[in-house]
Scaffold this motif. Structure first.
Motif, PDB file in Angstrom:
ATOM      1  N   LEU A  99       0.847  -1.188   0.000  1.00 51.38           N
ATOM      2  CA  LEU A  99       0.000   0.000   0.000  1.00 51.38           C
ATOM      3  C   LEU A  99       0.882   1.237   0.000  1.00 51.38           C
ATOM      4  CD1 LEU A  99      -3.124   0.190   0.097  1.00 51.38           C
ATOM      5  CD2 LEU A  99      -2.925   0.570   2.562  1.00 51.38           C
ATOM      6  N   CYS A 100       0.458   2.310  -0.688  1.00 46.78           N
ATOM      7  CA  CYS A 100       1.330   3.472  -0.913  1.00 46.78           C
ATOM      8  C   CYS A 100       2.609   2.977  -1.580  1.00 46.78           C
ATOM      9  CB  CYS A 100       1.651   4.198   0.391  1.00 46.78           C
ATOM     10  SG  CYS A 100       0.225   4.803   1.304  1.00 46.78           S
ATOM     11  N   CYS A 101       2.442   2.233  -2.675  1.00 45.20           N
ATOM     12  CA  CYS A 101       3.520   1.414  -3.227  1.00 45.20           C
ATOM     13  C   CYS A 101       4.616   2.193  -3.921  1.00 45.20           C
ATOM     14  CB  CYS A 101       2.950   0.369  -4.175  1.00 45.20           C
ATOM     15  SG  CYS A 101       2.243   1.043  -5.704  1.00 45.20           S
ATOM     16  N   ALA A 133      -0.948  -0.714  -4.515  1.00 45.13           N
ATOM     17  CA  ALA A 133      -1.850   0.405  -4.770  1.00 45.13           C
ATOM     18  C   ALA A 133      -1.178   1.720  -4.430  1.00 45.13           C
ATOM     19  CB  ALA A 133      -3.139   0.249  -3.955  1.00 45.13           C
ATOM     20  N   ASP A 134      -1.528   2.741  -5.175  1.00 39.17           N
ATOM     21  CA  ASP A 134      -1.052   4.097  -4.913  1.00 39.17           C
ATOM     22  C   ASP A 134      -2.061   5.072  -5.491  1.00 39.17           C
ATOM     23  OD1 ASP A 134       2.076   5.144  -4.145  1.00 39.17           O
ATOM     24  OD2 ASP A 134       0.729   6.620  -5.035  1.00 39.17           O
ATOM     25  N   ILE A 135      -2.094   6.261  -4.906  1.00 43.27           N
ATOM     26  CA  ILE A 135      -3.029   7.280  -5.377  1.00 43.27           C
ATOM     27  C   ILE A 135      -2.479   8.035  -6.572  1.00 43.27           C
ATOM     28  CG2 ILE A 135      -2.184   9.168  -3.898  1.00 43.27           C
ATOM     29  CD1 ILE A 135      -5.179   9.862  -3.380  1.00 43.27           C
ATOM     30  N   ASP A 136      -1.159   7.976  -6.795  1.00 43.01           N
ATOM     31  CA  ASP A 136      -0.474   8.773  -7.816  1.00 43.01           C
ATOM     32  C   ASP A 136      -0.385   7.989  -9.124  1.00 43.01           C
ATOM     33  OD1 ASP A 136       1.249  10.252  -9.397  1.00 43.01           O
ATOM     34  OD2 ASP A 136       2.677  10.669  -7.792  1.00 43.01           O
ATOM     35  N   PRO A 137      -0.947   8.508 -10.223  1.00 45.00           N
ATOM     36  CA  PRO A 137      -0.903   7.773 -11.499  1.00 45.00           C
ATOM     37  C   PRO A 137       0.514   7.461 -11.965  1.00 45.00           C
ATOM     38  CG  PRO A 137      -2.454   9.605 -11.633  1.00 45.00           C
ATOM     39  CD  PRO A 137      -1.717   9.765 -10.343  1.00 45.00           C
ATOM     40  N   ARG A 168      -0.576  -7.262  -9.345  1.00 42.22           N
ATOM     41  CA  ARG A 168      -1.646  -6.418  -9.871  1.00 42.22           C
ATOM     42  C   ARG A 168      -1.610  -5.082  -9.138  1.00 42.22           C
ATOM     43  NH1 ARG A 168      -5.314 -11.619  -9.311  1.00 42.22           N
ATOM     44  NH2 ARG A 168      -3.367 -12.176  -8.259  1.00 42.22           N
ATOM     45  N   VAL A 169      -1.584  -4.005  -9.905  1.00 38.08           N
ATOM     46  CA  VAL A 169      -1.406  -2.666  -9.340  1.00 38.08           C
ATOM     47  C   VAL A 169      -2.685  -1.866  -9.568  1.00 38.08           C
ATOM     48  CG1 VAL A 169       0.043  -0.609  -9.283  1.00 38.08           C
ATOM     49  CG2 VAL A 169       1.055  -2.824  -9.900  1.00 38.08           C
ATOM     50  N   HIS A 170      -3.153  -1.226  -8.498  1.00 39.65           N
ATOM     51  CA  HIS A 170      -4.426  -0.516  -8.521  1.00 39.65           C
ATOM     52  C   HIS A 170      -4.205   0.953  -8.167  1.00 39.65           C
ATOM     53  CE1 HIS A 170      -5.976  -4.656  -8.270  1.00 39.65           C
ATOM     54  NE2 HIS A 170      -5.157  -4.816  -7.248  1.00 39.65           N
ATOM     55  N   GLN A 171      -4.976   1.821  -8.783  1.00 46.71           N
ATOM     56  CA  GLN A 171      -4.878   3.250  -8.475  1.00 46.71           C
ATOM     57  C   GLN A 171      -6.060   3.671  -7.619  1.00 46.71           C
ATOM     58  OE1 GLN A 171      -4.384   5.889 -11.822  1.00 46.71           O
ATOM     59  NE2 GLN A 171      -4.908   7.698 -10.621  1.00 46.71           N
ATOM     60  N   GLY A 172      -5.753   4.384  -6.535  1.00 48.27           N
ATOM     61  CA  GLY A 172      -6.815   4.886  -5.687  1.00 48.27           C
ATOM     62  C   GLY A 172      -6.289   5.234  -4.311  1.00 48.27           C
ATOM     63  N   ASP A 173      -7.187   5.663  -3.457  1.00 45.44           N
ATOM     64  CA  ASP A 173      -6.839   6.145  -2.125  1.00 45.44           C
ATOM     65  C   ASP A 173      -6.872   5.000  -1.117  1.00 45.44           C
ATOM     66  OD1 ASP A 173      -6.297   7.787   0.032  1.00 45.44           O
ATOM     67  OD2 ASP A 173      -8.357   8.501   0.228  1.00 45.44           O
ATOM     68  N   LEU A 174      -5.696   4.506  -0.749  1.00 50.42           N
ATOM     69  CA  LEU A 174      -5.542   3.452   0.252  1.00 50.42           C
ATOM     70  C   LEU A 174      -6.445   2.255  -0.065  1.00 50.42           C
ATOM     71  CD1 LEU A 174      -5.220   5.663   3.467  1.00 50.42           C
ATOM     72  CD2 LEU A 174      -3.400   4.798   1.976  1.00 50.42           C
ATOM     73  N   TYR A 175      -7.250   1.803   0.898  1.00 53.13           N
ATOM     74  CA  TYR A 175      -8.019   0.576   0.716  1.00 53.13           C
ATOM     75  C   TYR A 175      -9.075   0.691  -0.378  1.00 53.13           C
ATOM     76  CZ  TYR A 175      -5.984  -0.489   5.295  1.00 53.13           C
ATOM     77  OH  TYR A 175      -5.118  -0.701   6.338  1.00 53.13           O
ATOM     78  N   LEU A 228       0.588  -6.686   5.042  1.00 58.92           N
ATOM     79  CA  LEU A 228       0.143  -5.381   4.557  1.00 58.92           C
ATOM     80  C   LEU A 228       1.308  -4.410   4.790  1.00 58.92           C
ATOM     81  CD1 LEU A 228      -1.987  -3.404   3.514  1.00 58.92           C
ATOM     82  CD2 LEU A 228      -2.885  -3.244   5.844  1.00 58.92           C
ATOM     83  N   ALA A 229       2.099  -4.199   3.759  1.00 57.50           N
ATOM     84  CA  ALA A 229       3.236  -3.284   3.830  1.00 57.50           C
ATOM     85  C   ALA A 229       2.760  -1.910   3.402  1.00 57.50           C
ATOM     86  CB  ALA A 229       4.369  -3.771   2.935  1.00 57.50           C
ATOM     87  N   ALA A 230       2.821  -0.956   4.315  1.00 56.80           N
ATOM     88  CA  ALA A 230       2.306   0.384   4.031  1.00 56.80           C
ATOM     89  C   ALA A 230       3.398   1.406   4.340  1.00 56.80           C
ATOM     90  CB  ALA A 230       1.048   0.657   4.852  1.00 56.80           C
ATOM     91  N   ASN A 231       4.230   1.674   3.354  1.00 58.32           N
ATOM     92  CA  ASN A 231       5.314   2.636   3.552  1.00 58.32           C
ATOM     93  C   ASN A 231       4.743   4.040   3.337  1.00 58.32           C
ATOM     94  OD1 ASN A 231       7.885   3.439   4.169  1.00 58.32           O
ATOM     95  ND2 ASN A 231       8.648   3.214   2.077  1.00 58.32           N
ATOM     96  N   VAL A 232       3.960   4.472   4.306  1.00 54.26           N
ATOM     97  CA  VAL A 232       3.201   5.718   4.185  1.00 54.26           C
ATOM     98  C   VAL A 232       4.134   6.935   4.297  1.00 54.26           C
ATOM     99  CG1 VAL A 232       1.161   4.643   5.183  1.00 54.26           C
ATOM    100  CG2 VAL A 232       2.759   5.871   6.668  1.00 54.26           C
ATOM    101  N   PRO A 233       3.733   8.085   3.744  1.00 53.53           N
ATOM    102  CA  PRO A 233       4.495   9.317   3.994  1.00 53.53           C
ATOM    103  C   PRO A 233       4.442   9.662   5.472  1.00 53.53           C
ATOM    104  CG  PRO A 233       2.398   9.811   2.922  1.00 53.53           C
ATOM    105  CD  PRO A 233       2.550   8.321   2.896  1.00 53.53           C
ATOM    106  N   TYR A 234       5.598  10.053   6.048  1.00 48.22           N
ATOM    107  CA  TYR A 234       5.595  10.330   7.491  1.00 48.22           C
ATOM    108  C   TYR A 234       6.395  11.572   7.875  1.00 48.22           C
ATOM    109  CZ  TYR A 234      10.035   7.638   7.434  1.00 48.22           C
ATOM    110  OH  TYR A 234      11.298   7.162   7.163  1.00 48.22           O
TER     111      TYR A 234
END
Length: 260
Positions: free
Chosen positions: A101-103, A124-128, A144-151, A165-171
């Motif tokens: 997540l936030c890949c 998945a990531d929100i950024d195209p 498989r890669v998906h575009q959208g906001d988190l879950y 669930l690996a979520a290397n979120v901005p921090y």
């Protein structure tokens, strides 16, 4: 410093050193290996001396022994994040379903898929731009890669089945984004860096939904700073996970792990 018409290794090193590149010899070797001719070599050296991150100059970053393709406008994977991969494999060595997540470039997903193969991998990531880059990096892993906001980006059938669930979120706290090194501040998307007022806003959103998506015994892993780690553990605990921190002094890395 301009290069001669037929740049030599020594002239490339000299140009990089003059621009302040601390590891000029190592960088020169990578650039010389990537350039397909004198004109491209000169252009690549020029981009590097103007401040473009080396990984974006050569088009790839090394991560967990893999070459991960990176492109302008996409977060460059950091070597310290290899610790998150190590912790995920220790926590769930037989994982069958992995979500990155936030890949960003998909580096974490690629590393986990390589170690766990065969595995079902989603990212998945929100950024195209990140999604396009991750698709390149994960195609060979069946990811498989998906575009959208988190879950919201994930297929509903994954709910309750995710082992890692690996979520290397901005921090990075918003007020500190401007203090980052120029290579990050000027060349990476703010959405991949800015974690809100205290840097934990995105983590709170990820933690809030984690129990719904994790399989029994599944784990959420996220990178954070040493300063933020105690509160990050508390965030995961309040979300109903059994949380603990992990630290790598060698990589200067802090990871928080929450298990369902």
């Amino acid at each position: 410093m301009s290069l001669p018409l037929s740049p030599s290794p020594s002239s490339v090193v000299a140009a990089l050193r003059a621009a302040g590149c601390v590891f000029a010899e190592d960088e020169a070797e990578l650039i010389l290996g990537a350039a397909r001719g004198p004109a491209e070599l000169a252009a690549m050296v020029a981009r590097r001396t103007e401040g473009l991150p080396l990984e974006l100059v050569v088009g790839w970053a090394e991560f967990s022994g893999l070459r991960i393709a990176v492109e302008p406008g996409v977060f460059v994977p950091r070597r310290r994040t290899e610790f998150l991969v190590e912790q995920a494999l220790d926590a769930a060595p037989h994982a069958a379903l992995v979500v990155d997540l936030c890949c960003g470039s998909g580096a974490v997903g690629a590393a986990l898929a390589t170690a766990l193969a065969p595995v079902e991998l989603h990212a998945a990531d929100i950024d195209p731009a990140a999604v396009d880059c991750a698709r390149r990096n994960l195609a060979g892993h069946g990811g498989r890669v998906h575009q959208g906001d988190l879950y919201a980006a994930l297929p509903g059938r994954l709910r309750g089945r995710v082992d890692i669930l690996a979520a290397n979120v901005p921090y990075v706290p918003t007020a500190e984004v401007g203090l980052l090194p120029a290579e990050a501040r000027d060349h990476e998307p703010t959405v991949a860096l800015d974690g809100g007022t205290d840097g934990l806003d995105v983590l709170r959103r990820v933690a809030a939904g984690a129990r719904d998506w994790l399989a029994p015994g599944g784990c959420l892993l996220t990178e954070t700073s040493g300063r933020q780690a105690p509160e990050a553990v508390a965030v995961l605990t309040r979300a109903g996970l059994t949380a603990r921190p992990a630290v790598s002094e060698e990589l200067h890395a802090h990871v928080v792990i929450g298990t369902r």
